[in-house]
Design a protein around this motif. Structure first.
Motif, mmCIF file in Angstrom:
data_model
loop_
_atom_site.group_PDB
_atom_site.id
_atom_site.type_symbol
_atom_site.label_atom_id
_atom_site.label_comp_id
_atom_site.label_asym_id
_atom_site.label_seq_id
_atom_site.Cartn_x
_atom_site.Cartn_y
_atom_site.Cartn_z
ATOM 1 N N LEU A 31 0.855 -1.187 0.000
ATOM 2 C CA LEU A 31 0.000 0.000 0.000
ATOM 3 C C LEU A 31 0.893 1.240 0.000
ATOM 4 O O LEU A 31 1.737 1.403 0.881
ATOM 5 N N ILE A 32 0.721 2.101 -1.001
ATOM 6 C CA ILE A 32 1.519 3.316 -1.159
ATOM 7 C C ILE A 32 0.579 4.510 -0.983
ATOM 8 O O ILE A 32 -0.421 4.623 -1.707
ATOM 9 N N LEU A 33 0.894 5.388 -0.051
ATOM 10 C CA LEU A 33 0.003 6.513 0.215
ATOM 11 C C LEU A 33 0.792 7.735 0.676
ATOM 12 O O LEU A 33 1.945 7.633 1.119
ATOM 13 N N HIS A 34 0.153 8.918 0.553
ATOM 14 C CA HIS A 34 0.755 10.200 0.883
ATOM 15 C C HIS A 34 0.269 10.668 2.246
ATOM 16 O O HIS A 34 -0.806 10.301 2.713
ATOM 17 N N GLY A 35 1.057 11.561 2.857
ATOM 18 C CA GLY A 35 0.652 12.204 4.083
ATOM 19 C C GLY A 35 -0.054 13.524 3.799
ATOM 20 O O GLY A 35 -0.464 13.815 2.667
ATOM 21 N N THR A 36 -0.184 14.338 4.838
ATOM 22 C CA THR A 36 -0.847 15.634 4.680
ATOM 23 C C THR A 36 -0.072 16.537 3.736
ATOM 24 O O THR A 36 -0.648 17.246 2.904
ATOM 25 N N LYS A 37 1.247 16.507 3.830
ATOM 26 C CA LYS A 37 2.096 17.340 2.986
ATOM 27 C C LYS A 37 3.231 16.483 2.451
ATOM 28 O O LYS A 37 3.869 15.743 3.204
ATOM 29 N N THR A 38 3.501 16.576 1.160
ATOM 30 C CA THR A 38 4.597 15.842 0.536
ATOM 31 C C THR A 38 5.394 16.802 -0.334
ATOM 32 O O THR A 38 4.984 17.931 -0.600
ATOM 33 N N TYR A 50 5.696 2.478 -7.116
ATOM 34 C CA TYR A 50 4.473 1.873 -7.649
ATOM 35 C C TYR A 50 4.729 1.269 -9.029
ATOM 36 O O TYR A 50 4.204 0.196 -9.356
ATOM 37 N N HIS A 51 5.559 1.930 -9.832
ATOM 38 C CA HIS A 51 5.886 1.402 -11.165
ATOM 39 C C HIS A 51 6.682 0.101 -11.053
ATOM 40 O O HIS A 51 6.462 -0.839 -11.827
ATOM 41 N N LYS A 59 -1.978 2.141 -4.899
ATOM 42 C CA LYS A 59 -1.504 3.503 -4.646
ATOM 43 C C LYS A 59 -2.700 4.434 -4.473
ATOM 44 O O LYS A 59 -3.595 4.478 -5.319
ATOM 45 N N PHE A 60 -2.694 5.172 -3.354
ATOM 46 C CA PHE A 60 -3.700 6.197 -3.104
ATOM 47 C C PHE A 60 -3.167 7.529 -3.599
ATOM 48 O O PHE A 60 -2.032 7.910 -3.290
ATOM 49 N N SER A 61 -3.986 8.255 -4.343
ATOM 50 C CA SER A 61 -3.550 9.535 -4.901
ATOM 51 C C SER A 61 -3.895 10.711 -3.993
ATOM 52 O O SER A 61 -3.262 11.766 -4.083
#
Length: 315
Positions: A31-38, A50-51, A59-61
């Motif tokens: 599972l690949i995901l972002h935080g509040t700020k990247t 992810y590739h 992957k969550f966008s």
């Protein structure tokens, strides 16, 4: 009384069967995901991870708030997303002034956080910054080689822990047999210090060597970066013991009096009982019976003649 829900159609039943425990587990999903700020570096890195794992990753966008993996209660959202997507590996990116370009790698057991490693990304180079023949690009789903260079991977706890998680994330599906032509990539990790490594990704080019084993050349295809270990959390002893259990059907029974040697192979000991030769009954096969009878007859006739001569002499 607890109410147990049962699946109402075949699609839900098949999905539940996929997620049910198995004797031989399938490949782990990430599972690949972002935080509040990247940052731009993290966005590019997460896209390239992810590739590289496109066949076994989700992957969550969107950005996700209130995720703090190392704080109490901050991992609840991660565990929920892990259960929802059936992913046992986590890659979480965030960026702040205190921890710039921050990447958290983690594993789950029964959809609960098992262990975590927090690393900082430095000197990042994306795949697009490398020029090479695109025919050499690794194929999706291929098995990689791993090379860990440096004694720190065996002596330093932080790097030893990071090594385990990197192997779990990038190794793909566990197989028993490999086709040499399917090995087209290698991940090289070099220990620069007690908390810093250099991570790089190479494509393998197979060339003729005049022998059965081909000659291999490395072509750097990216990504490459420096990873600095900031924090890490090891699993509890009880949780580790629970996660390391194996099913009784998969455990091999120990073979008595059998040892395995790296050179001689499989060796065995054979124990023979006492033969007790003295008490073994032997077959009575007489030999030379006719000769013995003939000699006995001759001796009898000679003794008879001697007796007769004595009787004649006495008269």
């Amino acid at each position: 009384m607890m109410r147990i829900k049962t699946p109402k159609n075949h699609r839900i039943r098949r999905e539940l069967e996929k997620r049910a425990p198995k004797l031989v587990e399938t490949a782990k999903k990430t599972l690949i995901l972002h935080g509040t700020k990247t940052s731009g570096v993290l966005n590019s890195l997460l896209s390239e991870i992810y590739h590289l794992k496109k066949d076994n990753s989700v992957k969550f966008s969107r950005k996700n708030d209130n995720i703090r993996p190392f704080e109490s209660g901050g991992e609840t959202s991660l565990e929920f997303f892990s259960l929802k997507t059936d992913c046992s590996l986590l890659v979480y990116g965030s960026h702040s002034k205190k921890r710039p370009h921050n990447l958290v790698l983690g594993r789950t057991y029964d959809h609960h956080i098992y262990d975590l490693v927090e690393i900082g990304i430095e000197n990042f180079k994306s795949m697009g910054s490398f020029s090479y023949d695109k025919k050499l690009a690794p194929q999706t789903g291929s098995k990689p080689f791993f090379a860990f260079i440096g004694e720190a991977f065996e002596s330093v706890d932080e790097l030893k822990h990071l090594k385990e998680i990197l192997l779990d994330i990038f190794r793909g599906e566990v197989v028993t047999n490999l086709n040499l032509a399917g090995l087209d990539r290698v991940y090289v990790c070099t220990a620069l210090s007690s908390n810093k490594i250099f991570f790089s990704h190479f494509a393998l080019r197979l060339k003729k060597s005049g022998t059965v084993v081909p000659r291999m050349e490395l072509v750097e295809v990216g990504p490459s970066m420096d990873m600095v270990v900031r924090r890490h959390r090891c699993p509890d002893d009880g949780l580790r013991k629970e996660a390391m259990k194996t099913a009784p059907e998969l455990t091999k029974k120990k073979e008595k009096n059998v040892v395995k040697d790296a050179i001689q192979g499989k060796l065995g000991k054979v124990y023979m009982p006492d033969q007790k030769v003295g008490s073994v009954p032997l077959a009575n096969i007489p030999k030379g019976v006719k000769r013995e009878r003939r000699e006995a007859k001759m001796m009898k006739s000679e003794s008879h003649k001697q007796k007769k001569q004595k009787q004649d002499g006495g008269e």
